[in-house]
Design a protein around this motif. Structure first.
Motif, PDB file in Angstrom:
ATOM      1  N   GLU A 127      -2.339   8.639  -2.206  1.00 18.61           N
ATOM      2  CA  GLU A 127      -2.872   8.069  -0.976  1.00 18.61           C
ATOM      3  C   GLU A 127      -2.015   6.845  -0.671  1.00 18.61           C
ATOM      4  O   GLU A 127      -2.014   5.881  -1.439  1.00 18.61           O
ATOM      5  N   ALA A 128      -1.306   6.881   0.443  1.00 18.84           N
ATOM      6  CA  ALA A 128      -0.320   5.850   0.764  1.00 18.84           C
ATOM      7  C   ALA A 128      -0.869   4.431   0.669  1.00 18.84           C
ATOM      8  O   ALA A 128      -0.214   3.548   0.140  1.00 18.84           O
ATOM      9  N   GLY A 129      -2.067   4.200   1.157  1.00 13.77           N
ATOM     10  CA  GLY A 129      -2.606   2.843   1.166  1.00 13.77           C
ATOM     11  C   GLY A 129      -3.176   2.387  -0.163  1.00 13.77           C
ATOM     12  O   GLY A 129      -3.340   1.196  -0.394  1.00 13.77           O
ATOM     13  N   ALA A 130      -3.467   3.342  -1.049  1.00 13.13           N
ATOM     14  CA  ALA A 130      -4.149   2.988  -2.292  1.00 13.13           C
ATOM     15  C   ALA A 130      -3.331   3.260  -3.554  1.00 13.13           C
ATOM     16  O   ALA A 130      -3.750   2.876  -4.646  1.00 13.13           O
ATOM     17  N   ALA A 131      -2.196   3.902  -3.422  1.00 11.73           N
ATOM     18  CA  ALA A 131      -1.404   4.283  -4.597  1.00 11.73           C
ATOM     19  C   ALA A 131      -0.843   3.060  -5.301  1.00 11.73           C
ATOM     20  O   ALA A 131      -0.399   2.097  -4.672  1.00 11.73           O
ATOM     21  N   SER A 132      -0.843   3.109  -6.619  1.00  6.84           N
ATOM     22  CA  SER A 132      -0.281   2.015  -7.413  1.00  6.84           C
ATOM     23  C   SER A 132       1.245   2.064  -7.374  1.00  6.84           C
ATOM     24  O   SER A 132       1.857   3.083  -7.019  1.00  6.84           O
ATOM     25  N   PHE A 133       1.847   0.967  -7.760  1.00  4.83           N
ATOM     26  CA  PHE A 133       3.302   0.886  -7.877  1.00  4.83           C
ATOM     27  C   PHE A 133       3.812   1.987  -8.811  1.00  4.83           C
ATOM     28  O   PHE A 133       4.782   2.677  -8.511  1.00  4.83           O
ATOM     29  N   GLU A 134       3.138   2.172  -9.952  1.00  2.00           N
ATOM     30  CA  GLU A 134       3.544   3.173 -10.939  1.00  2.00           C
ATOM     31  C   GLU A 134       3.461   4.590 -10.365  1.00  2.00           C
ATOM     32  O   GLU A 134       4.311   5.433 -10.669  1.00  2.00           O
TER      33      GLU A 134
END
Length: 142
Positions: A127-134
């Motif tokens: 999810e583009a807005g919620a994805a972590s850096f990893e």
């Protein structure tokens, strides 16, 4: 079958620019055939001088992680395993070389590719807005 060598191409020898070099286009291009089995310890995957045998694939911890979390059987289970962001972070740090100046070990990336980590776990839970850096970096690296 494509032949991959470790010998650098010399200018003037018909070397292709990096964007035009031959790349494997199917599993047939990377599977070690039965005639190579004795040399490579069984049927497996090969790439640029590295070989990954079926024995290594079956015995590796990533294979059991994949079976439990993103294999076809796991995804079809009722209920399917919940997405675990800490698993993505762990794989990024330990298997993909996250945070290190050294690139990921090719065999580790090959194991993740064979298990369809990108297609079955990273993309479906992105999810583009919620994805972590990893999570984002894992997609890029895969």
């Amino acid at each position: 079958m494509l032949e991959v060598t470790d010998r650098p191409e010399q200018p003037g020898e018909g070397a292709l620019p990096p964007s035009k070099k031959l790349r494997p286009s199917s599993l047939e291009d990377v599977v070690v055939r039965s005639e190579d089995a004795a040399q490579h310890g069984g049927v497996g995957i090969k790439s640029a001088g590295y070989t990954l045998t079926m024995r290594e694939i079956k015995s590796d911890k990533l294979t059991s992680t994949a079976a439990a979390n993103w294999s076809t059987a796991a995804r079809q289970a009722q209920p399917p395993p919940a997405f675990d962001p800490s698993l993505v972070q762990s794989i990024y740090l330990t298997e993909l070389g996250g945070g290190s100046e050294q690139p990921a070990a090719l065999k580790r990336v090959m194991l993740l590719e064979v298990s369809q980590y990108l297609e079955n776990y990273l993309w479906p839970h992105f999810e583009a807005g919620a994805a972590s850096f990893e999570h984002v970096m894992s997609i890029i690296l895969m």
